[in-house]
Design a protein around this motif. Structure first.
Motif, PDB file in Angstrom:
ATOM      1  N   GLY A   2      66.391  55.722  15.668  1.00 30.08           N
ATOM      2  CA  GLY A   2      65.964  56.428  14.442  1.00 30.08           C
ATOM      3  C   GLY A   2      65.777  55.332  13.186  1.00 30.08           C
ATOM      4  N   ARG A   3      65.702  54.139  13.605  1.00 31.81           N
ATOM      5  CA  ARG A   3      65.415  53.163  12.489  1.00 31.81           C
ATOM      6  C   ARG A   3      64.823  51.748  13.220  1.00 31.81           C
ATOM      7  N   ARG A   4      64.036  51.182  12.137  1.00 25.30           N
ATOM      8  CA  ARG A   4      63.327  49.964  12.699  1.00 25.30           C
ATOM      9  C   ARG A   4      64.491  49.000  12.646  1.00 25.30           C
ATOM     10  N   PRO A   5      64.469  48.098  13.693  1.00 25.10           N
ATOM     11  CA  PRO A   5      65.397  46.979  13.834  1.00 25.10           C
ATOM     12  C   PRO A   5      64.925  45.936  12.887  1.00 25.10           C
ATOM     13  N   HIS A   6      65.866  45.324  12.577  1.00 26.77           N
ATOM     14  CA  HIS A   6      65.917  43.966  11.845  1.00 26.77           C
ATOM     15  C   HIS A   6      65.696  42.700  12.513  1.00 26.77           C
ATOM     16  N   LEU A  14      70.001  31.283  12.913  1.00 27.25           N
ATOM     17  CA  LEU A  14      71.058  31.002  11.860  1.00 27.25           C
ATOM     18  C   LEU A  14      70.407  31.390  10.416  1.00 27.25           C
ATOM     19  N   ASP A  15      69.377  30.860  10.192  1.00 30.40           N
ATOM     20  CA  ASP A  15      68.624  31.512   8.753  1.00 30.40           C
ATOM     21  C   ASP A  15      68.786  33.009   8.705  1.00 30.40           C
ATOM     22  N   PHE A  16      68.146  33.642   9.876  1.00 30.02           N
ATOM     23  CA  PHE A  16      68.347  35.043   9.617  1.00 30.02           C
ATOM     24  C   PHE A  16      69.566  35.756   9.181  1.00 30.02           C
ATOM     25  N   VAL A  17      70.651  35.363  10.022  1.00 32.15           N
ATOM     26  CA  VAL A  17      71.765  35.772   9.803  1.00 32.15           C
ATOM     27  C   VAL A  17      72.515  35.609   8.512  1.00 32.15           C
ATOM     28  N   ARG A  18      72.213  34.291   7.950  1.00 29.31           N
ATOM     29  CA  ARG A  18      72.761  33.924   6.774  1.00 29.31           C
ATOM     30  C   ARG A  18      72.196  34.573   5.502  1.00 29.31           C
ATOM     31  N   VAL A  19      70.753  35.151   5.479  1.00 34.50           N
ATOM     32  CA  VAL A  19      70.108  35.527   4.507  1.00 34.50           C
ATOM     33  C   VAL A  19      70.331  37.094   4.414  1.00 34.50           C
ATOM     34  N   THR A  20      70.549  37.640   5.531  1.00 37.95           N
ATOM     35  CA  THR A  20      70.798  38.879   5.785  1.00 37.95           C
ATOM     36  C   THR A  20      71.967  39.360   5.532  1.00 37.95           C
ATOM     37  N   THR A  21      73.204  38.512   5.649  1.00 41.97           N
ATOM     38  CA  THR A  21      74.562  38.860   5.436  1.00 41.97           C
ATOM     39  C   THR A  21      75.304  38.184   4.018  1.00 41.97           C
ATOM     40  N   ASP A  22      74.092  37.891   3.284  1.00 42.85           N
ATOM     41  CA  ASP A  22      74.730  37.212   2.044  1.00 42.85           C
ATOM     42  C   ASP A  22      74.325  38.164   0.951  1.00 42.85           C
ATOM     43  N   GLN A  23      75.415  38.600   0.299  1.00 44.70           N
ATOM     44  CA  GLN A  23      75.325  39.629  -0.528  1.00 44.70           C
ATOM     45  C   GLN A  23      74.214  39.420  -1.895  1.00 44.70           C
ATOM     46  N   SER A  62      71.688  37.342  -1.515  1.00 52.17           N
ATOM     47  CA  SER A  62      70.334  36.960  -0.888  1.00 52.17           C
ATOM     48  C   SER A  62      69.570  38.260  -1.244  1.00 52.17           C
ATOM     49  N   SER A  63      68.251  38.098  -1.660  1.00 55.06           N
ATOM     50  CA  SER A  63      67.325  39.199  -1.698  1.00 55.06           C
ATOM     51  C   SER A  63      67.010  39.870  -0.462  1.00 55.06           C
ATOM     52  N   ASN A  64      67.376  39.162   0.641  1.00 56.22           N
ATOM     53  CA  ASN A  64      67.172  39.784   1.880  1.00 56.22           C
ATOM     54  C   ASN A  64      68.202  40.393   2.503  1.00 56.22           C
ATOM     55  N   PHE A  65      69.595  40.685   1.782  1.00 55.05           N
ATOM     56  CA  PHE A  65      70.554  41.176   2.346  1.00 55.05           C
ATOM     57  C   PHE A  65      70.421  42.515   2.873  1.00 55.05           C
ATOM     58  N   VAL A  66      70.897  43.015   4.060  1.00 55.05           N
ATOM     59  CA  VAL A  66      70.923  44.053   4.419  1.00 55.05           C
ATOM     60  C   VAL A  66      72.173  44.727   4.702  1.00 55.05           C
ATOM     61  N   PRO A  67      72.451  45.837   4.289  1.00 55.61           N
ATOM     62  CA  PRO A  67      73.942  46.543   4.320  1.00 55.61           C
ATOM     63  C   PRO A  67      74.051  46.595   5.865  1.00 55.61           C
ATOM     64  N   GLY A 115      58.522  43.535  12.887  1.00 55.75           N
ATOM     65  CA  GLY A 115      57.988  42.586  11.695  1.00 55.75           C
ATOM     66  C   GLY A 115      57.342  43.320  10.780  1.00 55.75           C
ATOM     67  N   ALA A 116      57.054  44.574  10.731  1.00 53.69           N
ATOM     68  CA  ALA A 116      56.294  45.211   9.777  1.00 53.69           C
ATOM     69  C   ALA A 116      57.147  45.843   8.779  1.00 53.69           C
ATOM     70  N   GLY A 117      58.338  45.726   8.908  1.00 49.81           N
ATOM     71  CA  GLY A 117      59.396  46.088   7.829  1.00 49.81           C
ATOM     72  C   GLY A 117      59.386  45.229   6.592  1.00 49.81           C
ATOM     73  N   ASP A 118      60.147  45.520   5.672  1.00 45.87           N
ATOM     74  CA  ASP A 118      60.185  44.706   4.584  1.00 45.87           C
ATOM     75  C   ASP A 118      61.470  43.760   4.731  1.00 45.87           C
ATOM     76  N   GLY A 119      61.365  42.599   3.918  1.00 47.35           N
ATOM     77  CA  GLY A 119      62.608  41.613   4.016  1.00 47.35           C
ATOM     78  C   GLY A 119      62.579  40.891   5.008  1.00 47.35           C
TER      79      GLY A 119
END
Lengths: 349, 349
Positions: free
Chosen positions: B262-266, B53-62, B64-69, B283-287
């Motif tokens: 072709g890209r690192r998973p979140h 729940l926390d992961f989805v919340r912070v990565t979809t909240d514009q 949030s500093s952890n927002f993922v497009p 895990g080695a990716g940012d955010g």
């Protein structure tokens, strides 16, 4: 109102109401057809444009025997010579040639060794005469041995600053608007669009989203392996290796499509013998399949090459007479740049 | 109204209006949070559910500093032991063992040769003792040498009729509803979900759409090459070859992810040492990055295995103490089947 006239009125109302949905359907279809026309605004009327419109109409119409469920709508596009300019040399080869000085700086032992010496000489004629094996050696040296992120950053920087020798513009300006319209038109009709290129998968992925609206995972290309490892801090990284995993040319295209996409496309676009097997594979499926070849017959606005038109052969994008014959025999549609496209580039008048 | 009271009223109105959007936002967020909770209805409250729940919340909240497009939202899932049962043996290995009689019928010379002879004997103990090399030989013989469509049809038929030895149900009934909920929850929040499995890519693609809602092109697995050719009528076909292109286990997982996605998973989900590198790479990716491991600690409803819990080691899905230590050290979340899941299967009460 007499009972009779009431009856007639009722029947009239009922019959009018009954035709309404049909009328509405016709209006919608007409409006959709007009919208489709507008989406292909860089195309002249003719068999090529018509083939695209017909294909989309029959594969998206639930009443058609050729209807394709949205989840199965796959379209594949070659890149060099199909979506953007491939002359005088594939963009990625230009990239590799221009990277040679940097590579030699890191490995000075290559400085006086062929083919690196030739590239460093700047002698255009000598460079043009490099063999395929020479080019492969240069590609291996310039595209491998670094972490994937470093390659991505390098390629991104280059693609932003490099200029095509003829138009003095970024290579990404040299995409064909008529083809961008086809990509968008297919996507708007539920097709998932893929690039299937002989070019390097990692290279094309750097700009495919921005230029074509195609995400990295929908770019299939010639691919070398990577190797997983850890740096001194224990942080993992992937290094680009010289080991070839997929040569995405000729028979490698349907093989790559099977590997990366896992199903047969319903539409495929190419421009050279390297795309032959992809179009054959696409055409061998059931139902309506769109197979198209871009013919470079426009020396004024772009280039004209290929023996199919009695034009000089070319080191890149060979459109042979045999390919032309196969296209005619198997019902592939040949797109004439000169006749089918109102404009070749976005900067054309 | 006095000018003063009008002023107060205006201020009240203004300040009330000013809070409205915030209030609406809070209500929406609360409603969304409730909806998210409902989507994970097979999960007990606890750190695992909360991590999702926390992961989805912070990565979809514009905000949030952890927002993922949305275009970069990639989530990868191991299959065997993570999305469905892997005991007593990987489903695909069961498939290969059961196909042996058919293969021997076509190649009678294999009848009296090990390891085929052992499989044909039906001696369960002897079959269980087959070495990895024996299994590889069986896999190569049963999975290659036929056109891709023939393989697909065979595998489809088997998956519809085969039954798991313990539950006497189709293998596709033995998927974990809590994980199906996570797949759907991530997709509803803009994530593209991929399977990244050590199992055969072509095999898993046969049922992934129906069972997991994941299309063939989003299944990355161990993959052999194919070879393009023509039949007597000139119709092209692809034959499955015994040449290994991608061993999608261990380091092969991030390598396969680079090749195919072709890209690192979140977000990444696994259950054994074979998933270690995929989780490290993620895990080695940012955010914010979600790294989760399913622990099989539920002998009653499923199985309990792995030295991490002082349980017997297993031929499949090894969850070692070293993996457990790495998970703790690097902030990966361990999902306890026993404690975190209200139900393991859809047929559980």
């Amino acid at each position: 109102m007499s009972s009779k006239s009431a009856n007639i009125t009722r029947r009239l109302v009922v019959s009018t109401l009954a035709t309404l949905p049909m009328l509405a359907a016709r209006l919608t279809t007409a409006a959709q057809a007009q919208a489709s026309e507008n989406q292909l605004s860089s195309w002249n009327d003719g068999p090529a444009k018509q083939a695209i419109l017909d294909f989309v109409r029959v594969t998206t119409d639930q009443a058609s025997s050729n209807f394709v469920p949205p989840s199965e709508r796959i379209a594949t596009f070659d890149q060099d010579g199909t979506l953007w300019v491939e002359h005088p040399m594939y963009t990625q080869v230009m990239y590799c040639l221009e990277r040679v000085p940097e590579v030699v700086e890191q490995k000075p032992e290559l400085k006086n060794v062929a083919p690196f010496k030739t590239v460093l000489s700047g002698d255009r004629e000598a460079i043009a005469k490099l063999s395929l094996r020479d080019l492969e050696e240069i590609l291996a040296a310039t595209l491998t041995g670094m972490p994937v992120e470093e390659f991505e950053a390098e390629a991104k920087k280059w693609i932003e600053t490099a200029r095509h020798p003829r138009w003095k513009r970024p290579y990404t300006d040299l995409v064909y608007p008529p083809m961008l319209e086809v990509l968008r038109f297919l996507r708007d009709n539920g097709y998932k669009t893929f690039i299937v290129t002989g070019g390097g998968q990692d290279f094309v992925r750097v700009y495919a989203q921005q230029v074509y609206g195609i995400p990295p995972e929908q770019v299939v290309g010639t691919a070398a392996g990577t190797k997983y490892g850890y740096d001194k801090e224990g942080k993992p990284f992937l290094t680009k290796e010289p080991k070839l995993l997929l040569n995405d040319n000729d028979a490698g295209k349907p093989e790559g499509i099977h590997m990366m996409i896992g199903r047969r496309p319903h539409a495929a676009f190419g421009n050279s013998t390297g795309d032959r097997e992809m179009l054959e594979w696409t055409g061998a499926g059931d139902g309506a399949r769109l197979k198209m070849l871009v013919l470079h017959d426009d020396a004024a606005r772009e280039y004209a090459y290929g023996p199919a038109q009695g034009l000089p052969d070319s080191k890149v994008g060979t459109f042979t007479s045999a390919l032309y014959d196969e296209a005619k025999k198997d019902g592939w549609t040949v797109i004439s740049m000169k006749n089918d496209w109102k404009r070749v580039f976005s900067f054309d008048q």
